[in-house]
Design a protein around this motif. Structure first.
Motif, short mmCIF file in Angstrom:
data_model
loop_
_atom_site.label_atom_id
_atom_site.label_comp_id
_atom_site.label_asym_id
_atom_site.label_seq_id
_atom_site.Cartn_x
_atom_site.Cartn_y
_atom_site.Cartn_z
N ALA A 1 42.50 -4.76 74.98
CA ALA A 1 42.33 -5.86 74.56
C ALA A 1 42.18 -5.99 72.80
N TYR A 2 41.51 -6.72 71.41
CA TYR A 2 41.29 -7.08 70.71
C TYR A 2 39.36 -6.54 70.87
N ARG A 3 39.51 -5.39 70.33
CA ARG A 3 37.54 -5.60 70.65
C ARG A 3 36.86 -5.15 69.35
N ILE A 4 35.80 -6.12 69.54
CA ILE A 4 34.46 -5.73 68.12
C ILE A 4 33.36 -5.21 68.97
N VAL A 5 32.40 -4.47 68.53
CA VAL A 5 31.29 -3.85 68.85
C VAL A 5 30.20 -3.39 67.26
N GLY A 6 29.22 -4.25 68.00
CA GLY A 6 28.54 -4.00 66.74
C GLY A 6 26.88 -4.32 67.33
N GLY A 7 25.88 -3.36 66.59
CA GLY A 7 24.68 -3.05 67.26
C GLY A 7 24.08 -1.65 67.59
N GLY A 8 23.27 -1.73 66.83
CA GLY A 8 22.26 -0.08 66.20
C GLY A 8 22.45 0.33 67.35
N GLU A 9 21.26 0.40 68.78
CA GLU A 9 21.95 1.21 69.98
C GLU A 9 23.46 1.58 70.14
N THR A 10 24.08 0.41 70.59
CA THR A 10 25.05 -0.16 70.33
C THR A 10 26.42 1.13 70.54
N ILE A 11 26.17 1.57 69.26
CA ILE A 11 27.24 2.25 68.30
C ILE A 11 26.65 3.70 68.63
N THR A 12 25.12 3.78 68.95
CA THR A 12 25.23 5.05 69.02
C THR A 12 25.48 5.57 70.54
N ALA A 13 25.48 4.35 71.17
CA ALA A 13 26.11 4.66 72.98
C ALA A 13 27.84 4.69 73.05
N LEU A 14 28.02 4.44 72.16
CA LEU A 14 29.96 4.33 71.92
C LEU A 14 30.36 5.92 71.35
N GLU A 15 29.89 6.05 70.32
CA GLU A 15 29.79 7.42 70.10
C GLU A 15 29.22 8.85 70.75
N ALA A 16 28.68 8.09 71.89
CA ALA A 16 28.09 9.13 72.27
C ALA A 16 29.34 9.24 73.77
N TRP A 17 30.29 8.07 74.24
CA TRP A 17 31.59 8.63 75.29
C TRP A 17 32.34 7.91 75.05
N SER A 18 33.13 8.07 73.36
CA SER A 18 33.92 7.53 72.56
C SER A 18 33.66 7.44 71.03
N SER A 19 35.07 7.07 70.81
CA SER A 19 34.54 7.35 69.02
C SER A 19 35.13 6.46 67.93
N ILE A 20 34.03 5.66 67.09
CA ILE A 20 34.72 4.59 66.30
C ILE A 20 36.26 4.10 66.45
N GLU A 21 36.97 4.99 65.66
CA GLU A 21 38.24 4.96 65.59
C GLU A 21 38.89 3.78 67.34
N ARG A 22 38.96 4.83 67.58
CA ARG A 22 39.44 3.98 69.07
C ARG A 22 38.82 2.35 69.47
N PHE A 23 38.73 1.60 68.77
CA PHE A 23 38.12 0.72 68.45
C PHE A 23 38.93 -0.16 67.25
N ASP A 24 39.10 -1.91 67.85
CA ASP A 24 39.42 -2.37 66.87
C ASP A 24 38.38 -2.64 65.28
N HIS A 25 37.30 -3.25 65.67
CA HIS A 25 36.33 -3.01 64.41
C HIS A 25 34.71 -2.87 65.20
N VAL A 26 34.51 -1.72 64.52
CA VAL A 26 32.34 -1.29 64.80
C VAL A 26 32.15 -2.50 63.51
N SER A 27 31.99 -2.75 63.95
CA SER A 27 30.40 -3.63 62.88
C SER A 27 30.00 -2.59 62.43
N THR A 28 29.57 -2.65 61.14
CA THR A 28 28.09 -2.24 60.17
C THR A 28 26.39 -2.83 61.01
N GLY A 29 26.91 -4.19 60.73
CA GLY A 29 26.06 -4.32 61.05
C GLY A 29 25.45 -5.15 62.66
#
Ligand code: ADP
Ligand code: MG
Length: 387
Positions: A337-365
């Motif tokens: 799917a096209y995956r958009i992710v955002g949020g302070g703790e959300t990105i911490t979790a994303l980076e713990a088990w995956s990486s930003i580059e693997r998602f379609d859009h990781v918002s800074t906001g």
């Protein structure tokens, strides 16, 4: 209907860096360098790295000078505990070029090719102050706004300064607007996943998502206020009592789209023994979603063509309660799917088990992304569109 017009925001009318000749100009640039700092070191430079394309473009196109403005956290007046100096060091390292760092009063007489001004919230940033805006405007020819994550605020550098200088969107703002606008013209099925701490900060976003998504899966601590409002047992789980009436009133409007977890990991306290159950005992709190819930969430993800995710499913900072969020990250990573992710703790979790580059859009906001979903014409974006 013009396919580029999204809820009153016409992407064709965005004023971007490509619409202006920057050569020889003094450019004032608003970034969001509100980043985590520990012992004087930047520990996550995601937002700083996301500002580099704009800075590099300005340098390559021979601007005279770049004056960068940012805030850091929420100081009450001038307080060096909130200094942007660690950010200056990080920025220098990433750009491999010197960055001058000055207090606002010292901007007169400064002459660096790249100058970072000390935390703008030491001065009247939050007051949306015309005196400060005018003062700032006199140093520059144009203003480039690239601080998407603070665009939901109406402050001096997100509003008033734009009344005094011709303003353009930086590349990060352009990227955020283009990616997040897809939420209003999603591929179907569209699955929204919302978790995190408080329903009070996200209920309006959930309501907006219920109008456009096919499924809205709600996890995290915020569900216990919903469950309580629905008369279900939540034990000692975190709730916001003042929100219960509101949820009772809104429930009919959103209930068709909402999917709640079916089982939980509960414990008497975060250090006590944890068990899997579908009924939360009176003496326990739920700290994560359980196996049935995770399976259902994975099933929804496997069928979705468009996913928006904000907010952890449980108290993932504690490894005994990380599983819901961890399995979510892994399932999203695998999804087509096209995956958009955002949020302070959300990105911490994303980076713990995956990486930003693997998602379609990781918002800074975090907050800005949620507000954008409610109404994309955020205060900080208003001046970036042609009449
Ligand atoms: P984001 O910054 O990504 O938008 P939030 O700030 O809304 O996320 O929420 C993140 C916090 O929610 C995390 O620190 C996490 O520990 C907490 N949380 C999630 N679920 C629970 C729960 N069941 N009990 C207690 N805290 C929770
Ligand atoms: Mg948070």
């Amino acid at each position: 209907m013009n396919s580029n017009e999204i809820k009153g925001l016409d992407l064709n009318k965005l004023k971007t860096l490509k619409d202006v000749n920057v050569e020889g100009k003094v450019v004032m640039l608003r970034t969001d360098y509100n980043v985590p700092i520990v012992d004087g070191n930047v520990i996550n430079d995601f937002r700083i790295r996301k500002s580099l394309p704009t800075i590099r473009y300005l340098l390559e196109n021979n601007v005279k000078r770049i004056i960068i403005l940012s805030h850091l956290k929420n100081p009450k007046g001038y307080d060096k505990a909130f200094t942007l100096e660690p950010v200056k060091n990080k920025l220098q390292e990433l750009l491999q070029t010197p960055v001058e760092f000055v207090d606002l009063e010292k901007l007169v007489g400064s002459s660096g090719k790249i100058t970072l001004v000390e935390n703008i919230r030491f001065w009247k940033e939050k007051e949306n102050d015309s005196f400060l805006a005018k003062f700032l405007s006199e140093f520059a020819d144009i203003y480039v706004f690239d601080a998407f994550s603070v665009a939901h605020r109406k402050h001096t550098t997100t509003w008033m300064l734009m009344e005094y200088l011709p303003t353009y969107a930086g590349f990060l703002v352009e990227e955020e607007i283009n990616a997040l606008s897809k939420i209003f013209q999603p591929e179907k099925p569209f699955l929204a996943i919302i978790g995190g701490a408080k329903i009070s900060t996200k209920l309006n976003t959930i309501k907006a998502l219920c109008k456009i998504a096919d499924y809205v899966y709600v996890g995290g601590a915020m569900i216990f206020t919903i469950m309580k409002a629905l008369g279900m047992k939540v034990g000692k789980s975190l709730i916001e009592p003042e929100m219960i009436e509101t949820i009772k009133n809104e429930w009919n409007e959103i209930k068709d789209k909402i999917i709640l977890p079916k089982d939980f990991i509960v414990a008497k306290n975060p250090e006590a023994e944890a068990i899997l159950t579908d009924k939360i005992p009176d003496d326990s709190a739920a700290y994560d979603i359980g196996k049935k819930s995770i399976d259902e969430l994975k099933e929804l993800i496997s069928k979705a063509n468009f996913v928006v995710w904000n907010g952890p499913m449980g108290m993932f900072e504690n490894e005994r309660f990380e599983n819901g969020t961890k399995e979510l990250v892994k399932a999203l990573e695998q999804s087509n799917a096209y995956r958009i992710v955002g949020g302070g703790e959300t990105i911490t979790a994303l980076e713990a088990w995956s990486s930003i580059e693997r998602f379609d859009h990781v918002s800074t906001g975090g907050g800005a992304m949620l507000k954008f979903i409610e109404n994309p014409m955020l205060p900080g974006l208003v001046h970036l569109f042609k009449e």
